[in-house]
Structures are given as structure tokens and as C-alpha cells.
Motif scaffolding. Sequence first.
Motif, PDB file in Angstrom:
ATOM      1  N   GLU A   1      -0.953  33.240  47.668  1.00  0.00           N
ATOM      2  CA  GLU A   1      -1.952  34.297  47.769  1.00  0.00           C
ATOM      3  C   GLU A   1      -2.926  34.032  48.911  1.00  0.00           C
ATOM      4  OE1 GLU A   1      -2.337  35.822  43.153  1.00  0.00           O
ATOM      5  OE2 GLU A   1      -3.474  34.063  43.785  1.00  0.00           O
ATOM      6  N   ALA A   2      -3.339  32.782  49.035  1.00  0.00           N
ATOM      7  CA  ALA A   2      -4.257  32.440  50.121  1.00  0.00           C
ATOM      8  C   ALA A   2      -3.601  32.630  51.481  1.00  0.00           C
ATOM      9  CB  ALA A   2      -4.746  30.998  49.952  1.00  0.00           C
ATOM     10  N   ASN A   3      -2.329  32.245  51.592  1.00  0.00           N
ATOM     11  CA  ASN A   3      -1.609  32.399  52.861  1.00  0.00           C
ATOM     12  C   ASN A   3      -1.467  33.876  53.245  1.00  0.00           C
ATOM     13  OD1 ASN A   3      -1.313  29.649  53.124  1.00  0.00           O
ATOM     14  ND2 ASN A   3       0.754  29.596  52.257  1.00  0.00           N
TER      15      ASN A   3
ATOM     16  N   ALA B   1       3.378  25.277  39.641  1.00  0.00           N
ATOM     17  CA  ALA B   1       3.573  26.710  39.882  1.00  0.00           C
ATOM     18  C   ALA B   1       2.239  27.395  40.181  1.00  0.00           C
ATOM     19  CB  ALA B   1       4.241  27.363  38.673  1.00  0.00           C
ATOM     20  N   GLU B   2       1.185  26.932  39.480  1.00  0.00           N
ATOM     21  CA  GLU B   2      -0.151  27.472  39.725  1.00  0.00           C
ATOM     22  C   GLU B   2      -0.599  27.197  41.157  1.00  0.00           C
ATOM     23  OE1 GLU B   2      -4.175  28.730  39.400  1.00  0.00           O
ATOM     24  OE2 GLU B   2      -2.481  29.098  38.058  1.00  0.00           O
ATOM     25  N   LEU B   3      -0.399  25.990  41.636  1.00  0.00           N
ATOM     26  CA  LEU B   3      -0.783  25.634  43.004  1.00  0.00           C
ATOM     27  C   LEU B   3       0.018  26.431  44.030  1.00  0.00           C
ATOM     28  CD1 LEU B   3      -1.145  21.745  42.666  1.00  0.00           C
ATOM     29  CD2 LEU B   3      -2.971  23.436  42.849  1.00  0.00           C
ATOM     30  N   GLN B   4       1.295  26.607  43.765  1.00  0.00           N
ATOM     31  CA  GLN B   4       2.136  27.370  44.691  1.00  0.00           C
ATOM     32  C   GLN B   4       1.710  28.842  44.754  1.00  0.00           C
ATOM     33  OE1 GLN B   4       6.168  26.741  43.443  1.00  0.00           O
ATOM     34  NE2 GLN B   4       6.181  24.564  44.026  1.00  0.00           N
ATOM     35  N   LEU B   5       1.352  29.411  43.589  1.00  0.00           N
ATOM     36  CA  LEU B   5       0.918  30.803  43.561  1.00  0.00           C
ATOM     37  C   LEU B   5      -0.403  30.973  44.312  1.00  0.00           C
ATOM     38  CD1 LEU B   5       1.141  33.715  42.608  1.00  0.00           C
ATOM     39  CD2 LEU B   5       0.060  33.026  40.437  1.00  0.00           C
TER      40      LEU B   5
ATOM     41  N   ALA C   1       7.199  35.269  49.720  1.00  0.00           N
ATOM     42  CA  ALA C   1       6.717  34.030  49.110  1.00  0.00           C
ATOM     43  C   ALA C   1       5.740  34.320  47.978  1.00  0.00           C
ATOM     44  CB  ALA C   1       6.058  33.147  50.171  1.00  0.00           C
ATOM     45  N   LEU C   2       4.920  35.344  48.141  1.00  0.00           N
ATOM     46  CA  LEU C   2       3.969  35.698  47.099  1.00  0.00           C
ATOM     47  C   LEU C   2       4.686  36.223  45.860  1.00  0.00           C
ATOM     48  CD1 LEU C   2       1.015  36.020  46.288  1.00  0.00           C
ATOM     49  CD2 LEU C   2       1.024  38.282  47.371  1.00  0.00           C
TER      50      LEU C   2
END
Length: 505
Positions: A469-471, A461-465, A433-434
Amino acid sequence: MDKYSRISFTALGKAIILIAVIFSYTATPAVSQQADTVSVSDAIGNEKILTLTEAIHVAMANNSQVKRSLLSLRNADEQVRLAWSEVLPDISALATYTRNLEIPVNFVPAQFFDPEAPSGELVPLQFGTDNNWQGGLSVSQTLFRGEAIVGIGSSKVYKAVQSENLRATAQQIVTQTRIAYYNVLAAEEQYRLQKETVDRLQQNLEENKARQEAGLIDQYDVLQVQVQLGNQQPQLTQAKYTVEQAYRELSVVLGIPLEIDFNVQGNLNAFNVKSQQASEKVNEVLKKVDSMTPYQYTGPAMPMEQATDMRGDIRVLEKQNALKNREIKAIKSRFLPTLSANYNLNWTASQAGNPVFFGREDSRARSQTLGFTLSLPIFEGFERSANLSIAQIEKKDLEEQRRAAVRSAKNEIQSARESLDQAIETAPAREKALELAQEGYDRARTRLENGLGSQLDVTNAELQLRQAEANYAQMVSNYLSAKAQYDRAVGIVPFVDESRPTLND
């Protein structure tokens, strides 16, 4: 990894904080290895970096709970000596000197000296000498006292209890240090991701303003980024204070002043939970500590009986149960007789005139006595029987505590295994996912720059990235924390237990 805004060493931070020396009386060899005198400034070095192993060493040497456990162990040594004093001889010596400034006078009937004296007539008579000495040596020896004999063995068991308590405390502190250290890394990672998001939004805002001036986009696209930036900046502030709190909690576990400034070492987004080696040098210490206690995801689990036998809390209860058995024996021994012997050697001397130490040979006498005392308790109310019943009830309570502790331990072990398995199983999906999120963001940026995409696509796309990364960082943090809890659950904690049994033992 540098902290976002932690200043250089303050005046207090520059001061050398000497770490208390671990006492040499421990019965746990791995704990006694932390006996080096260390300073925080030496541990963090010139770069103000504190690695995980250094943090554990500092905590083992400076944490108040470990210090108190060591003091209890030293107290147990003194309890052993105290128990031996009950069966060793009691020897004392005494010497007194009395100078009669005036010889005492007593009145006696005059008929003692003159039978013809009137009845009731008294005459003065002096008794005593000018100088009087008394001295002697007394020895008392207990020949048989059941409670004292049992007490010697009980004191050794008591020391074993304190030794196991020290081991359990050390296991707890090492685990708390590891988890607090990982929490700092997770907080720093969350701050980094949030800061990158704000920086990217600020960059997008500047670019969109330039595109608006060039007539490529309208004002709505600029306003959209401004709203997004306004929503993200408070989260950045929250992440900043979360980092500060995580560092304070780590300092508390380490037992160092909160004013000491340092940074931790590690990068959760570069940590591979399945790899045996660290892919980046910054994670070498994290990987080393993680691999000190082996865990096989697909292999057989450590038998529950072996795991629970290694746990510090259960071993403390077992030692306490053995100590309670000794206490019951001591109470029962109070029904037995007590035999003791006493020996006394005395000298007395009297002398007139100027004193000569202990008089002359003709004015000095010596005496000796030897006696035996047999004491048999017949009835002392219900005190002894009540104390025996209370001790037996407390023993049953300890047995029940152990059964409850074993059940809780098995649940902790299983929960830790499930948390580890969950992190290991979800790791490939988080990695994928990352990668996809990074690729999607790059494509969205390229499409926007070529006029084929929209600002909304870049924002999404920014929010998904950021979420990917946080996940991933949270997954790694969960794995490392679960591994620390698993090590403590099975009773094999790095830097505390030197011998680590394998599955085949």
C-alpha cells in the motif's frame, strides 16, 4: 479524507481571512482571472475541506511572491509614465507680491543733482514703490534628446519583463502548491497505513491473548505480537508529526496563517495514473488538474524548442536581453546633441499707496521671450564609453545565462518525462502487488483462525500488505509531483497559461 486529529476551527480559524485582490494591471490573462476576493473560510466550506483547485486559487491570490510580482508590474506602469515625462513639455507658473513697508534708500553722489556740490558728498535717494508684482508662465520643451526617446521604448520593454516575471512566478507558485498538496496526501496516506497496522496488531494481540487463554497458542505468540506492536507505535508517532509538517508547508505556500485548520481532499491508493477518469469522486479534482496539460506516454514528445520557448524563466531572460539592447541604444544616444526650446511670458507691476491686484493699466508691463538651446557633449572623460562597454558585457552575460537556462530546461523536461514514464510503467506492477498482498493477508488470517497457520505468517503478510500500500501511494505521489514539474518544465501550467499548444501547433 479526515485528518487524524486536527481539531475543529480555532478562534483564529473561524476568522475570515480576506485574500488580497489580484491587481488588474497584469499582462497575463489567466493570472488576472484569480482577481476574485476570496476568504479561506469560503474556500474550505463548512466541512473544512480544501480541494486542489481551491488551494491553487488561494495561493495565487495570497502568496507573497505573487503579490510582489504584481507590485513590480504596477511599478512598471509608472515607469512608462515616467519615461514619457522626459519628452512632454514642462509648464510652470509663478507669481510674487512684495510690499515695501519702507521704501529702500540708496546714497548717490550729490553732484548728480547739484554740479556745484563738494566732491564725495552723498545724498539719500529712495528707489521703489509701495507695491510690486511679478508673474509669468514658463514652458520648456525637449525637441530632441536621444536618451529620452529610447527610454520610452525601454520602459515598455521593462513592463514586458515584469509581466513575464509575474507569469514565471505564478507558474512557480502553482507548481509548489500542487507538490505541497500531494505531499500532504502522501503523508496522510502513510499515517493511515501506519495506524491501520497498529490497529491490526492491537486486534491480533487481543485475539492471541484469547487464544492463549483457550490453550490454542503459547505465550511466545503473544509476546511476538507485543514486540511487533512496540516497534510500530513509534513509527505512528513519526507519521503523525510528518502530517503536521506537511500541512504547515502547504499553508506557507498558500500564504495563510499556520493556525488555520483544514483538510485536503484525495485518496492516493484509489488514484489510477493511467485512467482518464477518476474512479472515486474524492479524486475528481486531482484528475482534472492532472489532465489540464496533456501528456502522451507513447506519443511524440513536445519539441524541445517549443517547450523551452514557453518557459517563464527563459522568456524573462529574453525580455531582459531586449531591455539591455535598449539600454545600449540609450547610452549611445548620449553622444548625440540635445535640442530644447524655452518660452517665457512675464508681467510686472508697481503701484504706490493701497495695493490693487497687479496695479493699474498704466503701471503694468508684459514681456515675452523664446529661446533655443543646443547642447553638444564633446568630452566627459571615459564615463560614456565605459558605460557602453559595461552594458555590452552584461548583454553577453544575459545571452550566456539563456544558453545555460535552455540546457537546464531540457534536462528538467527529460527528467520529468522519465519520472512520469517510470510511474506509468510501474503502476501495473504496483497494482498487482497490492492485490496479491491483500489476498495473502486475508488467507493468512483465515489459516490462523482455522488453526492451520501461525502468527508469524500473519505478521509477515501484514508487513507485505502495508509495504504494498505504501509503495502504491508513493508511486502515485511521485507521478503527480512529476506531472506538476513537467508542466512547469514545458512552460504550460494550469490556471496560468490559457493557451496550451498541442504537438501539432
